[in-house]
Design a protein around this motif. Structure first.
Motif, PDB file in Angstrom:
ATOM      1  N   ASP A   1      15.734  -0.940 -12.749  1.00  0.00           N
ATOM      2  CA  ASP A   1      15.514  -1.922 -13.814  1.00  0.00           C
ATOM      3  C   ASP A   1      14.924  -3.200 -13.222  1.00  0.00           C
ATOM      4  N   PRO A   2      13.658  -3.526 -13.525  1.00  0.00           N
ATOM      5  CA  PRO A   2      13.043  -4.732 -12.941  1.00  0.00           C
ATOM      6  C   PRO A   2      13.771  -6.020 -13.284  1.00  0.00           C
ATOM      7  N   SER A   3      14.583  -6.021 -14.344  1.00  0.00           N
ATOM      8  CA  SER A   3      15.303  -7.237 -14.704  1.00  0.00           C
ATOM      9  C   SER A   3      16.574  -7.434 -13.878  1.00  0.00           C
ATOM     10  N   ASP A   4      17.018  -6.383 -13.189  1.00  0.00           N
ATOM     11  CA  ASP A   4      18.179  -6.485 -12.312  1.00  0.00           C
ATOM     12  C   ASP A   4      17.721  -7.014 -10.947  1.00  0.00           C
ATOM     13  N   PRO A   5      18.348  -8.049 -10.392  1.00  0.00           N
ATOM     14  CA  PRO A   5      17.867  -8.641  -9.138  1.00  0.00           C
ATOM     15  C   PRO A   5      17.805  -7.660  -7.972  1.00  0.00           C
ATOM     16  N   VAL A   6      18.828  -6.817  -7.817  1.00  0.00           N
ATOM     17  CA  VAL A   6      18.824  -5.865  -6.708  1.00  0.00           C
ATOM     18  C   VAL A   6      17.759  -4.797  -6.939  1.00  0.00           C
ATOM     19  N   ASP A   7      17.659  -4.282  -8.159  1.00  0.00           N
ATOM     20  CA  ASP A   7      16.621  -3.297  -8.455  1.00  0.00           C
ATOM     21  C   ASP A   7      15.235  -3.893  -8.248  1.00  0.00           C
ATOM     22  N   ARG A   8      15.071  -5.146  -8.630  1.00  0.00           N
ATOM     23  CA  ARG A   8      13.783  -5.815  -8.435  1.00  0.00           C
ATOM     24  C   ARG A   8      13.440  -5.894  -6.953  1.00  0.00           C
ATOM     25  N   SER A   9      14.438  -6.201  -6.133  1.00  0.00           N
ATOM     26  CA  SER A   9      14.219  -6.246  -4.685  1.00  0.00           C
ATOM     27  C   SER A   9      13.846  -4.867  -4.141  1.00  0.00           C
ATOM     28  N   ALA A  10      14.496  -3.825  -4.669  1.00  0.00           N
ATOM     29  CA  ALA A  10      14.178  -2.466  -4.233  1.00  0.00           C
ATOM     30  C   ALA A  10      12.751  -2.092  -4.617  1.00  0.00           C
ATOM     31  N   LEU A  11      12.347  -2.425  -5.830  1.00  0.00           N
ATOM     32  CA  LEU A  11      10.975  -2.143  -6.261  1.00  0.00           C
ATOM     33  C   LEU A  11       9.967  -2.934  -5.429  1.00  0.00           C
ATOM     34  N   ASP A  12      10.299  -4.175  -5.109  1.00  0.00           N
ATOM     35  CA  ASP A  12       9.410  -4.982  -4.269  1.00  0.00           C
ATOM     36  C   ASP A  12       9.291  -4.376  -2.879  1.00  0.00           C
ATOM     37  N   ARG A  13      10.399  -3.859  -2.356  1.00  0.00           N
ATOM     38  CA  ARG A  13      10.365  -3.243  -1.031  1.00  0.00           C
ATOM     39  C   ARG A  13       9.477  -1.997  -1.039  1.00  0.00           C
ATOM     40  N   MET A  14       9.558  -1.195  -2.100  1.00  0.00           N
ATOM     41  CA  MET A  14       8.678  -0.031  -2.215  1.00  0.00           C
ATOM     42  C   MET A  14       7.215  -0.459  -2.285  1.00  0.00           C
ATOM     43  N   ALA A  15       6.943  -1.526  -3.024  1.00  0.00           N
ATOM     44  CA  ALA A  15       5.568  -2.005  -3.149  1.00  0.00           C
ATOM     45  C   ALA A  15       5.042  -2.493  -1.799  1.00  0.00           C
ATOM     46  N   ARG A  16       5.879  -3.198  -1.024  1.00  0.00           N
ATOM     47  CA  ARG A  16       5.455  -3.659   0.303  1.00  0.00           C
ATOM     48  C   ARG A  16       5.183  -2.488   1.225  1.00  0.00           C
ATOM     49  N   PHE A  17       6.025  -1.444   1.117  1.00  0.00           N
ATOM     50  CA  PHE A  17       5.774  -0.273   1.956  1.00  0.00           C
ATOM     51  C   PHE A  17       4.412   0.332   1.625  1.00  0.00           C
ATOM     52  N   ARG A  18       4.107   0.471   0.350  1.00  0.00           N
ATOM     53  CA  ARG A  18       2.830   1.075  -0.040  1.00  0.00           C
ATOM     54  C   ARG A  18       1.651   0.261   0.458  1.00  0.00           C
ATOM     55  N   THR A  19       1.739  -1.064   0.404  1.00  0.00           N
ATOM     56  CA  THR A  19       0.589  -1.902   0.747  1.00  0.00           C
ATOM     57  C   THR A  19       0.516  -2.244   2.229  1.00  0.00           C
ATOM     58  N   GLU A  20       1.666  -2.290   2.932  1.00  0.00           N
ATOM     59  CA  GLU A  20       1.667  -2.778   4.308  1.00  0.00           C
ATOM     60  C   GLU A  20       2.005  -1.731   5.360  1.00  0.00           C
ATOM     61  N   ASP A  21       2.766  -0.703   5.000  1.00  0.00           N
ATOM     62  CA  ASP A  21       3.295   0.202   6.022  1.00  0.00           C
ATOM     63  C   ASP A  21       2.964   1.675   5.825  1.00  0.00           C
ATOM     64  N   SER A  22       2.272   2.029   4.777  1.00  0.00           N
ATOM     65  CA  SER A  22       2.068   3.448   4.486  1.00  0.00           C
ATOM     66  C   SER A  22       0.738   3.988   5.001  1.00  0.00           C
ATOM     67  N   GLY A  23      -0.025   3.168   5.733  1.00  0.00           N
ATOM     68  CA  GLY A  23      -1.343   3.616   6.177  1.00  0.00           C
ATOM     69  C   GLY A  23      -1.300   4.865   7.043  1.00  0.00           C
ATOM     70  N   TYR A  24      -0.331   4.911   7.979  1.00  0.00           N
ATOM     71  CA  TYR A  24      -0.259   6.071   8.872  1.00  0.00           C
ATOM     72  C   TYR A  24       0.051   7.345   8.091  1.00  0.00           C
ATOM     73  N   LEU A  25       0.894   7.213   7.048  1.00  0.00           N
ATOM     74  CA  LEU A  25       1.206   8.384   6.222  1.00  0.00           C
ATOM     75  C   LEU A  25      -0.011   8.822   5.415  1.00  0.00           C
ATOM     76  N   ALA A  26      -0.760   7.853   4.900  1.00  0.00           N
ATOM     77  CA  ALA A  26      -1.942   8.202   4.113  1.00  0.00           C
ATOM     78  C   ALA A  26      -2.936   8.999   4.943  1.00  0.00           C
ATOM     79  N   ILE A  27      -3.131   8.601   6.195  1.00  0.00           N
ATOM     80  CA  ILE A  27      -4.060   9.323   7.067  1.00  0.00           C
ATOM     81  C   ILE A  27      -3.521  10.713   7.398  1.00  0.00           C
ATOM     82  N   GLN A  28      -2.263  10.775   7.820  1.00  0.00           N
ATOM     83  CA  GLN A  28      -1.721  12.049   8.282  1.00  0.00           C
ATOM     84  C   GLN A  28      -1.434  13.005   7.132  1.00  0.00           C
ATOM     85  N   ASN A  29      -1.175  12.466   5.949  1.00  0.00           N
ATOM     86  CA  ASN A  29      -0.958  13.324   4.790  1.00  0.00           C
ATOM     87  C   ASN A  29      -2.254  13.868   4.216  1.00  0.00           C
TER      88      ASN A  29
END
Length: 373
Positions: free
Chosen positions: A211-239
């Motif tokens: 739930d984006p309105s829940d602070p902890v859930d919002r943090s979890a969604l933000d963490r997933m978004a950061r992974f996609r934009t900042e840390d998932s490059g190696y997976l994109a290449i190898q996948n």
């Protein structure tokens, strides 16, 4: 059915060739002031490569690894390499430790020392990693690997055993527990905010219902978004293009070093043994397994074979814990759950004593095998 003793013996010309290639590395330039924002900094990797060539002692590392009983066997057409360290207590619980990516069996040497009195420790190398090579056919997903682990434990004569892993190894361990609940007494998974975000991003169903309105859930969604934009490059290449990446990993030791060292620097927050890291990288280099390890990730990304969900007691040890991890993982209500403030993606190297203590607690202590849940 044949299980053969195995000893690591890298030919000296291969060791000399590594030093020669490192000395002739064609280093790229670097923009000023960018730090780690665009990848591994030039001076960091130059210094680490220089130590690999002139300070690190492969023969000493080889001797340390050979102090552990090692074996190979063929399962489902694939060579499987594994360590089998028996406890002095014949009634000890067998425990399978499965590594993740980018790692290998050498990640667990400190943890083995902490566990060997209380458990019979079995440490297989994933298909395509280290000495579980070469891989001759497609299809080595987590589910197929889990079935190979089940067969390995049957061949070793173990009727009941525990499983542990993190990252890809956590997925394989969960699949073993789901497919062999008759013999598996419990599954123990290590995770961290980085791993939880990565898994939730790519595993169907995880992260849903936040739930984006829940602070902890919002943090979890933000963490997933950061992974996609900042840390998932190696997976994109190898996948998608592991073979193309393989030419770099197989031909340039500096390239292989940078590919692995970046993960250790970005996904650890406690000091780890630099020689142990270089032993892991050396095993990739000497076995030429950079490309086949990358293909393992490709196979899972293009597979629906996740084995089966665990139907046995589950335990989780969270390192670098914050509230987002429990939301992303969604453990069963009765799961064993331990949070550690420090350590991240490689706790077997960062915090082996803490991880061993959690394993003993979950699996019930020396030889007991009475899983806490």
């Amino acid at each position: 059915m044949d299980i053969r003793p195995f000893t690591i013996a890298i030919p000296q010309p291969d060791v000399d060739d590594l030093a020669d290639r490192l000395a002739r590395t064609r280093w790229p330039d670097e923009l000023p002031g960018v730090g780690w924002t665009r990848g591994v900094p030039l001076e960091f990797l130059k210094e680490l490569a220089a130590y690999w060539a002139d300070g690190y002692d492969w023969r000493a590392a080889e001797a340390r690894l050979n102090a552990y009983p090692q074996f190979t066997t063929e399962i489902d057409g694939q060579r499987i390499h594994f360590l089998h360290v028996r406890s002095g207590n014949p009634g000890a619980l067998p425990l399978v430790l499965t590594h993740g990516y980018p790692s290998g069996f050498a990640e667990f040497t400190q943890l083995i020392e902490e566990l060997r009195e209380d458990f019979h420790v079995v440490v297989p190398s994933l298909p395509g990693f280290g000495f579980s090579t070469p891989v001759h056919e497609t299809g080595w997903s987590m589910g197929r690997t889990a079935r190979a682990w089940i067969e390995l434990m049957r061949r070793l004569g173990y009727d009941r055993y525990g499983v542990h892993g993190g990252d890809v190894g956590g997925g394989v361990s969960g699949a073993v527990a789901g497919l062999d609940g008759e013999h598996v007494v419990g599954v123990h998974i290590v995770t961290d905010p980085y791993s939880a975000a990565a898994t939730a991003t790519f595993l169907p169903g995880m992260g849903e219902g936040l739930d984006p309105s829940d602070p902890v859930d919002r943090s979890a969604l933000d963490r997933m978004a950061r992974f996609r934009t900042e840390d998932s490059g190696y997976l994109a290449i190898q996948n998608s293009r592991p073979q193309t990446m393989g030419y770099l990993l197989n031909d340039s030791p500096a390239g292989q070093l940078g590919w692995i060292a970046e993960s250790f620097e970005r996904a650890t927050d406690l000091p780890y043994d630099r020689d142990q890291l270089l032993t892991i990288v050396s095993l990739y280099w000497f076995t030429g397994s950079g490309v086949s390890a990358a293909r393992f990730l490709y196979e899972q990304a293009h597979s629906s074979d996740w084995g089966a969900p665990p139907a046995v007691p589950q335990g989780f040890a969270v390192f670098g814990a914050d509230p987002t991890v429990r939301r992303l993982v969604g453990p069963p209500a009765d799961a064993h759950w331990t949070e550690h403030e420090r350590g991240l993606h490689f706790p077997a190297m960062e915090a082996p004593k803490e991880l061993a203590a959690d394993l003993r607690t979950f699996f019930g202590g020396p030889g007991a095998g009475e899983v806490v849940h």
